[in-house]
Design a protein around this motif. Sequence first.
Motif, short mmCIF file in Angstrom:
data_model
loop_
_atom_site.label_atom_id
_atom_site.label_comp_id
_atom_site.label_asym_id
_atom_site.label_seq_id
_atom_site.Cartn_x
_atom_site.Cartn_y
_atom_site.Cartn_z
N PRO A 1 0.83 -1.21 0.00
CA PRO A 1 0.00 0.00 0.00
C PRO A 1 0.87 1.26 0.00
N MET A 2 0.40 2.26 -0.75
CA MET A 2 1.14 3.50 -0.88
C MET A 2 0.15 4.63 -1.13
N THR A 3 0.41 5.79 -0.56
CA THR A 3 -0.45 6.94 -0.81
C THR A 3 -0.08 7.57 -2.14
N VAL A 4 -0.95 8.44 -2.63
CA VAL A 4 -0.69 9.14 -3.89
C VAL A 4 0.58 9.98 -3.77
N GLY A 5 0.73 10.67 -2.63
CA GLY A 5 1.93 11.49 -2.40
C GLY A 5 3.19 10.66 -2.35
N GLY A 6 3.12 9.49 -1.73
CA GLY A 6 4.28 8.61 -1.65
C GLY A 6 4.70 8.11 -3.02
N GLU A 7 3.72 7.78 -3.85
CA GLU A 7 4.04 7.35 -5.21
C GLU A 7 4.68 8.49 -5.99
N GLN A 8 4.16 9.68 -5.83
CA GLN A 8 4.69 10.86 -6.54
C GLN A 8 6.14 11.12 -6.14
N ARG A 9 6.44 11.04 -4.83
CA ARG A 9 7.82 11.27 -4.37
C ARG A 9 8.78 10.22 -4.94
N LEU A 10 8.34 8.96 -4.99
CA LEU A 10 9.19 7.91 -5.56
C LEU A 10 9.43 8.14 -7.05
N ARG A 11 8.38 8.53 -7.78
CA ARG A 11 8.53 8.78 -9.23
C ARG A 11 9.49 9.96 -9.47
N GLU A 12 9.41 11.00 -8.61
CA GLU A 12 10.31 12.15 -8.75
C GLU A 12 11.75 11.74 -8.48
N GLU A 13 11.96 10.91 -7.44
CA GLU A 13 13.31 10.45 -7.14
C GLU A 13 13.86 9.60 -8.28
N LEU A 14 13.01 8.73 -8.84
CA LEU A 14 13.42 7.89 -9.97
C LEU A 14 13.81 8.74 -11.17
N GLU A 15 13.02 9.75 -11.46
CA GLU A 15 13.32 10.65 -12.58
C GLU A 15 14.64 11.38 -12.36
N GLN A 16 14.88 11.85 -11.12
CA GLN A 16 16.12 12.55 -10.79
C GLN A 16 17.32 11.63 -10.95
N LEU A 17 17.18 10.39 -10.49
CA LEU A 17 18.28 9.43 -10.61
C LEU A 17 18.60 9.13 -12.07
N LYS A 18 17.56 8.95 -12.89
CA LYS A 18 17.78 8.59 -14.28
C LYS A 18 18.25 9.77 -15.12
N SER A 19 17.74 10.97 -14.86
CA SER A 19 18.05 12.10 -15.73
C SER A 19 19.25 12.93 -15.25
N GLU A 20 19.58 12.89 -13.96
CA GLU A 20 20.68 13.71 -13.45
C GLU A 20 21.83 12.87 -12.89
N ALA A 21 21.53 12.01 -11.91
CA ALA A 21 22.59 11.28 -11.22
C ALA A 21 23.30 10.29 -12.12
N ARG A 22 22.55 9.53 -12.91
CA ARG A 22 23.15 8.52 -13.78
C ARG A 22 24.09 9.16 -14.81
N PRO A 23 23.67 10.20 -15.56
CA PRO A 23 24.59 10.82 -16.52
C PRO A 23 25.81 11.46 -15.85
N THR A 24 25.63 12.01 -14.66
CA THR A 24 26.75 12.63 -13.95
C THR A 24 27.81 11.60 -13.59
N VAL A 25 27.38 10.45 -13.09
CA VAL A 25 28.35 9.43 -12.69
C VAL A 25 29.00 8.78 -13.92
N ILE A 26 28.26 8.66 -15.01
CA ILE A 26 28.86 8.13 -16.26
C ILE A 26 29.96 9.07 -16.76
N ALA A 27 29.70 10.37 -16.68
CA ALA A 27 30.71 11.35 -17.08
C ALA A 27 31.93 11.29 -16.16
N ALA A 28 31.69 11.07 -14.85
CA ALA A 28 32.79 10.98 -13.90
C ALA A 28 33.64 9.74 -14.17
#
Length: 158
Positions: free
Chosen positions: A5-32
Amino acid sequence: MNKVPMTVGGEQRLREELEQLKSEARPTVIAAIAEAREHGDLKENAEYHAAREQQGFIEGRIQEIEGKLSNAQVIDVTKLPKTGKVIFGVTVELLNLDTDEEVTYRIVGEDEADIKQRRISVTSPIARALIGKEEGEVVLVRTPGGEVEYEITGVEHI
């Protein structure tokens, strides 16, 4: 696998974290990693090993979030009928009958729990004791610190 079970807000926070990891953190570490490779010998290159380790953490977290989202049962409590009963996702106002202290908690999924934000896990002792009870009922909660009696003074679907 069981639905979580998950609330709507909890799902939204996880989706935002996933997007940040895929679009910012992953490319940054690949460049490093690419930059560290240019410095030569990889056996003794601390920057390279640190970047690879960071990449492992990022990829692991991405897999963890994707797994949680695939098993999530998102519950929007605002669309459920207001019965005065304590269910997953509601905000509960409690009166401690021993100390006359009033507290408010929102019952959320395990990953969303944050006591500083007054969000408690559905699996916590307090939430387990409250689920299924109704507004006005007195509930005995067994906690690690002993037994506490609460009166349910309000149940809100927010």
